[in-house]
Enzyme design. Structure first.
Site, PDB file in Angstrom:
ATOM      1  N   GLU A 101      -9.974   5.360  -0.309  1.00  0.00           N
ATOM      2  CA  GLU A 101      -9.644   3.989  -0.173  1.00  0.00           C
ATOM      3  C   GLU A 101      -9.735   3.561  -1.676  1.00  0.00           C
ATOM      4  O   GLU A 101     -10.915   3.267  -1.999  1.00  0.00           O
ATOM      5  CB  GLU A 101     -10.399   3.183   0.734  1.00  0.00           C
ATOM      6  CG  GLU A 101     -10.180   3.349   2.014  1.00  0.00           C
ATOM      7  CD  GLU A 101      -8.857   2.728   2.750  1.00  0.00           C
ATOM      8  OE1 GLU A 101      -8.216   2.009   2.215  1.00  0.00           O
ATOM      9  OE2 GLU A 101      -8.790   2.896   3.877  1.00  0.00           O
ATOM     10  N   HIS A 140      -5.298   6.159   0.124  1.00  0.00           N
ATOM     11  CA  HIS A 140      -5.228   4.820   0.761  1.00  0.00           C
ATOM     12  C   HIS A 140      -5.406   3.695  -0.315  1.00  0.00           C
ATOM     13  O   HIS A 140      -6.215   3.943  -0.974  1.00  0.00           O
ATOM     14  CB  HIS A 140      -5.658   4.555   2.099  1.00  0.00           C
ATOM     15  CG  HIS A 140      -5.134   5.259   3.221  1.00  0.00           C
ATOM     16  ND1 HIS A 140      -4.452   4.671   4.395  1.00  0.00           N
ATOM     17  CD2 HIS A 140      -5.135   6.707   3.630  1.00  0.00           C
ATOM     18  CE1 HIS A 140      -3.833   5.649   5.201  1.00  0.00           C
ATOM     19  NE2 HIS A 140      -4.445   6.758   4.648  1.00  0.00           N
ATOM     20  N   GLU A 181       0.899  -1.218   0.067  1.00  0.00           N
ATOM     21  CA  GLU A 181       0.242  -0.054   0.054  1.00  0.00           C
ATOM     22  C   GLU A 181       0.894   1.199   0.026  1.00  0.00           C
ATOM     23  O   GLU A 181       0.571   2.307  -0.590  1.00  0.00           O
ATOM     24  CB  GLU A 181      -0.818   0.069   1.285  1.00  0.00           C
ATOM     25  CG  GLU A 181      -1.991   1.366   1.290  1.00  0.00           C
ATOM     26  CD  GLU A 181      -2.721   1.009   2.508  1.00  0.00           C
ATOM     27  OE1 GLU A 181      -2.537   0.253   3.396  1.00  0.00           O
ATOM     28  OE2 GLU A 181      -3.593   2.117   2.452  1.00  0.00           O
TER      29      GLU A 181
HETATM   30 ZN   LIG Z   1      -4.200   2.673   4.526  1.00  0.00          ZN
END
Ligand SMILES: [Zn+2]
Length: 191
Positions: free
Chosen positions: A142, A78, A24
Site C-alpha cells: 500500500e 495498491h 488508484e
Molecule cells: Zn487497492
C-alpha cells in the site's frame, strides 16, 4: 528461474481509491509496468502480469492467474486511502511459510529506503483475497494515501513512482538473489 506475477490493483470499472485528481487503478498500473520493465534487466526471472491495461479482473481471477502459472511469488501493488499517510505492506494473516515472512521483511525494508521521507506504517497481516487465495508466497503493498494531499503530491510525480518501483525491484532482487544481466542495456524507463 523465478516466476513472478505482478498484480496492478483494481482496473476497469473498479477505479480503486480516488482522490486529489488521482485514481488508484492508474497509479498501480504505472508502478507495476515500471517494475516489470526493470525486472527485464535481471537474469533468471520470468515476469507475468494480471493486467497490463485498464481492465477489471476479479480478485479470485488474479490469484488464479498466479496459481495456474505455478508462480514463485505474487506481488500486488495498491495505493491506500482513508485518512493516513505513508507506506505499509501486507501478507496473509493465516498460515504463511517462513519464506513469505522473510520476503516481506526484505521487500518492505527496501521500499521504505527507496521512497525516502515517508512514514513507515509497518509490516502488517490481513485476510485479503489475493493473499489468501494464492498458493505461493504473496505480498501486497500500500503505497501512500491517495486522499492525503501531501502523499498525493508525491504520487503525481513520475519520478516518485519510479522510486516506488525501484524499492520493489531492489527488494525482489535481494529476496530472490537476482543478478543483473551483464550484456543488456538498462531498461528504457517506462515512466
Ligand atoms: Zn487497492
Amino acid at each position: 528461474m523465478v516466476r513472478i506475477v505482478l498484480d496492478a490493483g483494481h482496473g476497469g470499472q473498479d477505479s480503486g481509491a480516488v482522490g486529489n485528481g488521482l485514481r488508484e487503478k492508474d497509479l498501480t498500473l504505472k508502478i507495476v509496468k515500471q517494475i516489470g520493465c526493470m525486472l527485464d534487466d535481471y537474469e533468471g526471472v520470468e515476469v507475468h502480469y494480471t493486467r497490463t491495461d485498464d481492465r477489471f479482473i476479479e480478485l479470485c481471477g488474479r490469484a488464479e492467474i498466479a496459481n495456474k502459472l505455478k508462480a514463485d511469488f505474487f506481488i500486488s501493488v495498491h495505493i491506500n486511502a482513508g485518512g493516513g499517510t505513508g507506506f505499509e505492506s501486507y501478507i496473509y494473516n493465516g498460515y504463511v511459510s517462513s519464506a513469505t515472512i522473510a520476503y516481506q521483511n526484505v521487500i518492505h525494508a527496501e521500499i521504505v529506503k527507496a521512497i525516502g521521507n515517508v512514514k513507515d506504517r509497518g509490516k502488517k497481516r490481513a485476510d485479503y483475497a489475493v493473499l489468501r487465495e494464492t498458493h505461493m508466497p504473496a505480498i501486497l503493498t500500500e503505497n501512500l494515501f491517495i486522499d492525503n494531499a501531501n502523499d498525493a503530491a508525491k504520487l503525481k510525480s513520475d519520478q516518485f513512482l519510479q522510486q516506488i518501483a525501484y524499492g520493489h525491484i531492489i527488494g525482489l532482487g535481494k529476496a530472490f538473489g537476482l543478478k543483473k544481466k551483464g550484456e543488456k542495456l538498462p531498461c528504457k524507463k517506462f515512466l
